[in-house]
Design a protein around this motif. Structure first.
Motif, PDB file in Angstrom:
ATOM      1  N   HIS A   9       3.110  38.950  -6.448  1.00 52.23           N
ATOM      2  CA  HIS A   9       2.718  39.208  -5.059  1.00 52.23           C
ATOM      3  C   HIS A   9       2.775  40.705  -4.731  1.00 52.23           C
ATOM      4  O   HIS A   9       3.444  41.493  -5.416  1.00 52.23           O
ATOM      5  CB  HIS A   9       3.618  38.438  -4.096  1.00 52.23           C
ATOM      6  N   VAL A  21       7.425  38.674   3.841  1.00 49.02           N
ATOM      7  CA  VAL A  21       6.271  39.163   4.603  1.00 49.02           C
ATOM      8  C   VAL A  21       5.700  40.353   3.858  1.00 49.02           C
ATOM      9  O   VAL A  21       6.441  41.293   3.527  1.00 49.02           O
ATOM     10  CB  VAL A  21       6.679  39.589   6.033  1.00 49.02           C
ATOM     11  N   HIS A  27      -0.515  44.431   1.334  1.00 47.14           N
ATOM     12  CA  HIS A  27      -1.888  43.963   1.584  1.00 47.14           C
ATOM     13  C   HIS A  27      -2.903  44.854   0.877  1.00 47.14           C
ATOM     14  O   HIS A  27      -3.896  44.363   0.307  1.00 47.14           O
ATOM     15  CB  HIS A  27      -2.162  43.940   3.088  1.00 47.14           C
ATOM     16  N   SER A  30      -2.956  44.108  -2.818  1.00 48.52           N
ATOM     17  CA  SER A  30      -3.624  42.830  -3.062  1.00 48.52           C
ATOM     18  C   SER A  30      -5.147  42.991  -2.996  1.00 48.52           C
ATOM     19  O   SER A  30      -5.877  42.456  -3.840  1.00 48.52           O
ATOM     20  CB  SER A  30      -3.154  41.799  -2.039  1.00 48.52           C
ATOM     21  N   LYS A  53       5.278  32.567   1.613  1.00 49.36           N
ATOM     22  CA  LYS A  53       4.256  33.225   2.421  1.00 49.36           C
ATOM     23  C   LYS A  53       3.702  34.463   1.726  1.00 49.36           C
ATOM     24  O   LYS A  53       2.495  34.704   1.733  1.00 49.36           O
ATOM     25  CB  LYS A  53       4.826  33.594   3.788  1.00 49.36           C
ATOM     26  N   ARG A  54       4.574  35.259   1.097  1.00 47.21           N
ATOM     27  CA  ARG A  54       4.110  36.492   0.462  1.00 47.21           C
ATOM     28  C   ARG A  54       3.174  36.209  -0.707  1.00 47.21           C
ATOM     29  O   ARG A  54       2.305  37.031  -1.019  1.00 47.21           O
ATOM     30  CB  ARG A  54       5.292  37.355   0.020  1.00 47.21           C
ATOM     31  N   ARG A  56       1.129  33.351  -0.893  1.00 50.10           N
ATOM     32  CA  ARG A  56      -0.125  32.860  -0.308  1.00 50.10           C
ATOM     33  C   ARG A  56      -0.924  33.998   0.336  1.00 50.10           C
ATOM     34  O   ARG A  56      -2.155  34.067   0.205  1.00 50.10           O
ATOM     35  CB  ARG A  56       0.171  31.767   0.728  1.00 50.10           C
ATOM     36  N   ASP A  57      -0.221  34.901   1.035  1.00 51.40           N
ATOM     37  CA  ASP A  57      -0.912  36.002   1.708  1.00 51.40           C
ATOM     38  C   ASP A  57      -1.482  37.008   0.711  1.00 51.40           C
ATOM     39  O   ASP A  57      -2.493  37.665   0.997  1.00 51.40           O
ATOM     40  CB  ASP A  57       0.034  36.706   2.684  1.00 51.40           C
ATOM     41  N   THR A  58      -0.850  37.139  -0.447  1.00 53.33           N
ATOM     42  CA  THR A  58      -1.415  38.005  -1.489  1.00 53.33           C
ATOM     43  C   THR A  58      -2.774  37.482  -1.921  1.00 53.33           C
ATOM     44  O   THR A  58      -3.741  38.251  -2.044  1.00 53.33           O
ATOM     45  CB  THR A  58      -0.459  38.079  -2.693  1.00 53.33           C
ATOM     46  N   THR A  60      -4.862  35.616  -0.233  1.00 50.38           N
ATOM     47  CA  THR A  60      -5.819  35.809   0.850  1.00 50.38           C
ATOM     48  C   THR A  60      -6.273  37.259   0.924  1.00 50.38           C
ATOM     49  O   THR A  60      -7.480  37.550   1.057  1.00 50.38           O
ATOM     50  CB  THR A  60      -5.205  35.383   2.194  1.00 50.38           C
ATOM     51  N   SER A  61      -5.331  38.209   0.819  1.00 48.51           N
ATOM     52  CA  SER A  61      -5.698  39.621   0.885  1.00 48.51           C
ATOM     53  C   SER A  61      -6.463  40.071  -0.353  1.00 48.51           C
ATOM     54  O   SER A  61      -7.164  41.089  -0.317  1.00 48.51           O
ATOM     55  CB  SER A  61      -4.448  40.489   1.078  1.00 48.51           C
ATOM     56  N   GLY A  66      -7.649  31.316   0.130  1.00 45.15           N
ATOM     57  CA  GLY A  66      -6.315  30.760   0.044  1.00 45.15           C
ATOM     58  C   GLY A  66      -6.249  29.292   0.396  1.00 45.15           C
ATOM     59  O   GLY A  66      -5.387  28.560  -0.090  1.00 45.15           O
TER      60      GLY A  66
END
Length: 217
Positions: A9, A21, A27, A30, A53-54, A56-58, A60-61, A66
């Motif tokens: 991540h 986060v 971001h 990523s 979360k970190r 999944r957000d990786t 997406t970014s 995702g």
């Protein structure tokens, strides 16, 4: 032969109340690795993340969907705060919490003790951690997909790599501490065959601009 590309991540929020986060740098890292994969024509057939979360957000970014990703909790990081609390019996020294160098030196020693079952009270044993990482690896590779993209964390990647190499348990943490944010570790698999092809690669940081994105935690 199929590929399992495991990416750590992006930078999370060390020293903050909620580590899970991504920072602004996380971001950006990523986005950079996602763009590099697309520029190289590497398109995944399957997406898998842990449940953090970190992670999944990786994804997406990175610019991938995702919402299409599968999740496996075996890809989640070991709970380093829990391990430190268990080792220090709830009295973790402030310098361990706040000073980055001291934190990671102490964490390495703590993980070695965890592997040796030298203290009680952790929510997960090292044996359980190793077993769930192996279960996650099997989940990701029992597929017809030829390019599997996984977003995980440093400890998991270190464990997976050490296992693939047949290395001693201690090597898991030595590898863990080397892994850069959004670094790529690539394995090849076919049936029961699983082997390391590339470790901790960051070609997206190779330019002068990209070098400014480099971080380890």
């Amino acid at each position: 032969m199929a590929e399992l590309l495991v990416i750590r991540h992006g930078q999370a929020s060390f020293g903050q109340d909620n580590y899970d986060v991504l920072s602004d740098l996380g971001h950006a890292q990523s986005a950079a690795v996602g763009q590099m994969l697309r520029d190289g024509g590497w398109v995944p057939d399957r997406l898998v993340t842990g449940t953090l979360k970190r992670q999944r957000d990786t994804l997406t970014s990175m610019g991938f969907d995702g919402g299409a990703a599968e999740e496996h909790a075996g890809l989640n990081e070991y709970d380093f705060a829990d391990l430190l609390n268990a080792r220090f019996k709830g009295q973790v020294p402030d310098v361990v919490k706040g000073d980055r160098k001291t934190h990671f030196r102490t964490l390495r020693e703590t993980v070695f003790d965890w592997q040796d079952a030298a203290f009680d009270g952790a929510s997960e044993t090292y044996a359980d951690f190793a077993a769930r990482v192996e279960a996650a690896r099997e989940f990701a590779t029992q597929t017809q997909a030829k390019r599997v993209l996984v977003i995980s964390s440093g400890g998991v990647i270190g464990q997976m790599t050490a296992t693939a190499l047949g290395a001693p348990a201690r090597q898991m943490m030595q590898l863990n501490l080397q892994i850069k944010n959004t670094a790529m570790t690539r394995f090849m698999f076919s049936g029961p065959m699983f082997s390391l092809h590339e470790f901790n690669a960051t070609p997206h940081f190779a330019s002068a601009a990209g070098a400014k994105l480099l971080s380890y935690s």
